[in-house]
Scaffold this motif. Sequence first.
Motif, PDB file in Angstrom:
ATOM      1  N   SER A  90       0.813  -1.220   0.000  1.00 24.08           N
ATOM      2  CA  SER A  90       0.000   0.000   0.000  1.00 24.08           C
ATOM      3  C   SER A  90       0.841   1.263   0.000  1.00 24.08           C
ATOM      4  CB  SER A  90      -0.932   0.011   1.227  1.00 24.08           C
ATOM      5  OG  SER A  90      -1.818  -1.075   1.221  1.00 24.08           O
ATOM      6  N   LYS A  91       2.144   1.138  -0.274  1.00 23.70           N
ATOM      7  CA  LYS A  91       3.048   2.291  -0.226  1.00 23.70           C
ATOM      8  C   LYS A  91       2.520   3.436  -1.082  1.00 23.70           C
ATOM      9  CE  LYS A  91       7.788   3.786  -1.108  1.00 23.70           C
ATOM     10  NZ  LYS A  91       9.158   3.381  -1.538  1.00 23.70           N
ATOM     11  N   GLY A  92       2.472   4.612  -0.482  1.00 22.81           N
ATOM     12  CA  GLY A  92       2.042   5.799  -1.194  1.00 22.81           C
ATOM     13  C   GLY A  92       0.546   6.018  -1.200  1.00 22.81           C
ATOM     14  N   LEU A  93      -0.210   5.033  -0.755  1.00 23.69           N
ATOM     15  CA  LEU A  93      -1.665   5.172  -0.728  1.00 23.69           C
ATOM     16  C   LEU A  93      -2.123   5.851   0.558  1.00 23.69           C
ATOM     17  CD1 LEU A  93      -2.814   1.682  -2.092  1.00 23.69           C
ATOM     18  CD2 LEU A  93      -2.775   3.869  -3.325  1.00 23.69           C
ATOM     19  N   LEU A 346       4.985  21.374  10.444  1.00 21.20           N
ATOM     20  CA  LEU A 346       6.139  20.901   9.690  1.00 21.20           C
ATOM     21  C   LEU A 346       5.679  20.514   8.288  1.00 21.20           C
ATOM     22  CD1 LEU A 346       7.681  18.528  12.369  1.00 21.20           C
ATOM     23  CD2 LEU A 346       8.848  20.516  11.427  1.00 21.20           C
ATOM     24  N   GLU A 347       6.122  21.236   7.279  1.00 19.88           N
ATOM     25  CA  GLU A 347       5.742  20.935   5.899  1.00 19.88           C
ATOM     26  C   GLU A 347       6.741  19.940   5.320  1.00 19.88           C
ATOM     27  OE1 GLU A 347       5.079  23.224   1.612  1.00 19.88           O
ATOM     28  OE2 GLU A 347       5.567  24.364   3.426  1.00 19.88           O
ATOM     29  N   LYS A 348       6.246  18.753   4.933  1.00 16.07           N
ATOM     30  CA  LYS A 348       7.111  17.693   4.430  1.00 16.07           C
ATOM     31  C   LYS A 348       6.543  17.107   3.139  1.00 16.07           C
ATOM     32  CE  LYS A 348       9.988  17.956   7.878  1.00 16.07           C
ATOM     33  NZ  LYS A 348      11.400  18.381   7.661  1.00 16.07           N
ATOM     34  N   ALA A 349       7.399  16.989   2.129  1.00  9.43           N
ATOM     35  CA  ALA A 349       6.995  16.381   0.858  1.00  9.43           C
ATOM     36  C   ALA A 349       7.169  14.869   0.964  1.00  9.43           C
ATOM     37  CB  ALA A 349       7.835  16.925  -0.279  1.00  9.43           C
ATOM     38  N   LEU A 350       6.087  14.139   0.715  1.00  5.18           N
ATOM     39  CA  LEU A 350       6.111  12.679   0.845  1.00  5.18           C
ATOM     40  C   LEU A 350       5.610  12.027  -0.439  1.00  5.18           C
ATOM     41  CD1 LEU A 350       4.550  12.379   4.430  1.00  5.18           C
ATOM     42  CD2 LEU A 350       6.980  12.397   3.818  1.00  5.18           C
ATOM     43  N   PRO A 351       6.232  10.918  -0.855  1.00  9.06           N
ATOM     44  CA  PRO A 351       5.788  10.238  -2.082  1.00  9.06           C
ATOM     45  C   PRO A 351       4.386   9.670  -1.923  1.00  9.06           C
ATOM     46  CG  PRO A 351       7.419   8.923  -0.896  1.00  9.06           C
ATOM     47  CD  PRO A 351       7.378  10.242  -0.212  1.00  9.06           C
ATOM     48  N   THR A 352       3.530  10.075  -2.837  1.00 11.53           N
ATOM     49  CA  THR A 352       2.119   9.688  -2.783  1.00 11.53           C
ATOM     50  C   THR A 352       1.718   9.109  -4.126  1.00 11.53           C
ATOM     51  OG1 THR A 352       1.712  11.496  -1.230  1.00 11.53           O
ATOM     52  CG2 THR A 352      -0.215  10.515  -2.299  1.00 11.53           C
ATOM     53  N   LEU A 353       1.003   8.000  -4.107  1.00 10.67           N
ATOM     54  CA  LEU A 353       0.609   7.331  -5.346  1.00 10.67           C
ATOM     55  C   LEU A 353      -0.634   7.987  -5.930  1.00 10.67           C
ATOM     56  CD1 LEU A 353       1.651   4.901  -6.985  1.00 10.67           C
ATOM     57  CD2 LEU A 353      -0.038   3.481  -5.790  1.00 10.67           C
ATOM     58  N   LYS A 354      -0.470   8.506  -7.150  1.00  9.88           N
ATOM     59  CA  LYS A 354      -1.585   9.137  -7.848  1.00  9.88           C
ATOM     60  C   LYS A 354      -1.587   8.676  -9.293  1.00  9.88           C
ATOM     61  CE  LYS A 354      -2.305  13.326  -5.132  1.00  9.88           C
ATOM     62  NZ  LYS A 354      -2.525  14.789  -5.183  1.00  9.88           N
ATOM     63  N   ASP A 355      -2.705   8.099  -9.709  1.00 13.02           N
ATOM     64  CA  ASP A 355      -2.845   7.601 -11.081  1.00 13.02           C
ATOM     65  C   ASP A 355      -1.716   6.651 -11.457  1.00 13.02           C
ATOM     66  OD1 ASP A 355      -5.150   9.176 -11.456  1.00 13.02           O
ATOM     67  OD2 ASP A 355      -3.916  10.911 -11.982  1.00 13.02           O
ATOM     68  N   GLY A 356      -1.338   5.811 -10.490  1.00 13.51           N
ATOM     69  CA  GLY A 356      -0.330   4.788 -10.748  1.00 13.51           C
ATOM     70  C   GLY A 356       1.104   5.266 -10.682  1.00 13.51           C
ATOM     71  N   GLU A 357       1.327   6.548 -10.359  1.00 18.28           N
ATOM     72  CA  GLU A 357       2.683   7.082 -10.281  1.00 18.28           C
ATOM     73  C   GLU A 357       2.905   7.765  -8.935  1.00 18.28           C
ATOM     74  OE1 GLU A 357       3.470   9.677 -13.508  1.00 18.28           O
ATOM     75  OE2 GLU A 357       3.263   8.117 -15.058  1.00 18.28           O
ATOM     76  N   PHE A 358       4.164   7.742  -8.483  1.00 19.84           N
ATOM     77  CA  PHE A 358       4.510   8.418  -7.242  1.00 19.84           C
ATOM     78  C   PHE A 358       4.839   9.885  -7.528  1.00 19.84           C
ATOM     79  CE2 PHE A 358       5.356   4.027  -5.986  1.00 19.84           C
ATOM     80  CZ  PHE A 358       4.768   4.001  -4.720  1.00 19.84           C
ATOM     81  N   VAL A 359       4.175  10.750  -6.792  1.00 21.39           N
ATOM     82  CA  VAL A 359       4.464  12.182  -6.871  1.00 21.39           C
ATOM     83  C   VAL A 359       4.656  12.702  -5.455  1.00 21.39           C
ATOM     84  CG1 VAL A 359       3.192  12.531  -9.012  1.00 21.39           C
ATOM     85  CG2 VAL A 359       2.005  12.755  -6.832  1.00 21.39           C
TER      86      VAL A 359
END
Length: 492
Positions: A90-93, A346-359
């Motif tokens: 479920s990584k990024g979900l 704390l503003e942190k950019a985290l890899p998130t799965l969107k439309d099958g790609e990590f952003v």
Amino acid sequence: MMNNFKIAYYTRFISALTLFFLLQSCTDFLEQEPGSQTSITEQLATKKGVLSALNGVYEALEEDVRGGYTVYADVQGGNLKFSPTISGSSKGLITVPIGIENIYSFQDQADDSNFGSFYDDSYDIINQTNLILEYVDALSDASETEKKQIKAEAYAIRAYTHYLLTLVYSQAIDKDASGSQLGIVYNKITLKSGLVYPKRETLTDSYSFIIEDIKAALDNFSSGSVLTGPSYSYFNSTNSKALLARVYLSKNDWQNAFDAANDVILNSGVELMSSANYIAQWEKTDLPISETLLEFSVPRDSGGSVGGSLSSYFGYFSSTNYNKYVASQDLLQLFETADIRKQLFLEKALPTLKDGEFVNVNYYFTKKFQDNAGYSAFRISELYLIRAEASMELGKTEAAIADINSIRTRANASLLKSTDDLEGALLNERRKELCFEGHLFFDLARRHKNVSRNDGCISLNCSLTAPSPKFVLPIPEKNINLNSNLKQNESY
């Protein structure tokens, strides 16, 4: 002497009736050492035993509020959303944390409630205070002052725990303040009293019993706790008055809410944090902020290691090690640009799965509860906002604005000048100042406002229109089944 097996058997059965609960806590109340048990009567026959029991009650209470209750009001109200899963399939979900799936969608189930353990554990704590109150007067090795202090803290814990139960399981007071709706079972008796089948009090009577217990506590407090450790971790006369102010607010008893809050503000000796120190105070490790009236401190082992803290919900440690709860834009957009409280995120950019790609997507973790943070039960800022709300309802508009502006001035926010929608301004100020401290959903319920969750809501039900039976949770069905006098909440 009743053996340990019989105690466990009988108390588990009674627990199902919501009246008597298993007498155990983090201090192993019935265990002196491995292989050696003692009866309740023996344990509570000495000051040392009673103090061990009282300490155990505090530990159990800290654990109770640090459970799902910690995030309940902010998740349900819309202050919180969820960070992406760190690893695995479920990584990024973005997923709802295990254990709140049903309450998050306003569809908790009576036969398997997400809050079932909170209900049972709360009445367990209450029963422990009842046992302490039953035995304390007979102590031969404690002074009268010590016995009164023990009773005061037990009464305050009993009142506070019952109050938490009213928030979760009872609809807020009617707009006409009749209070005739169902409240809770108010438990003042112990294991030794025998089996009874209690019914729920009305909400008005529930509040009356809570207030009665707080006043009993205030009549017994001495100058300091009989327990060792930080004084801010225990009930005293000041934070019990803060609890009283909060209860009166829930009861729509505006004059008494004003008087109790005013008493704490004027006489506690605790002041609002300054603007200059506000962020640094929240960023401190271990110690609470200076305006704390009561914090349930996290437990530590003999080596000083923490057994658990609020960082298990809110903590950010690295891009591959963070926890589940982050601020929603619904909350963040309420802060003005210059508001120093924006610096608490704390503003942190985290890899998130969107439309099958990590952003990379930015998420906002709170600085309030990093490291070894304990549960902030009461602080002086809330008392200013209680006094403001009571003033508003009493027609003292200028006094209400002045108290709201005390909080806004400290935050470097623009001053409130207009009386247009003063209620909305007050609720927004409570939402900003007290975010993640367990208030928002209960504030909306108390003021009969709708819930609207927008940013990050992944439920089929993202809103709740007041009035609704879903502002409260179900009494666990096992308790209902064993007690025909225990009435279930509507719709469950």
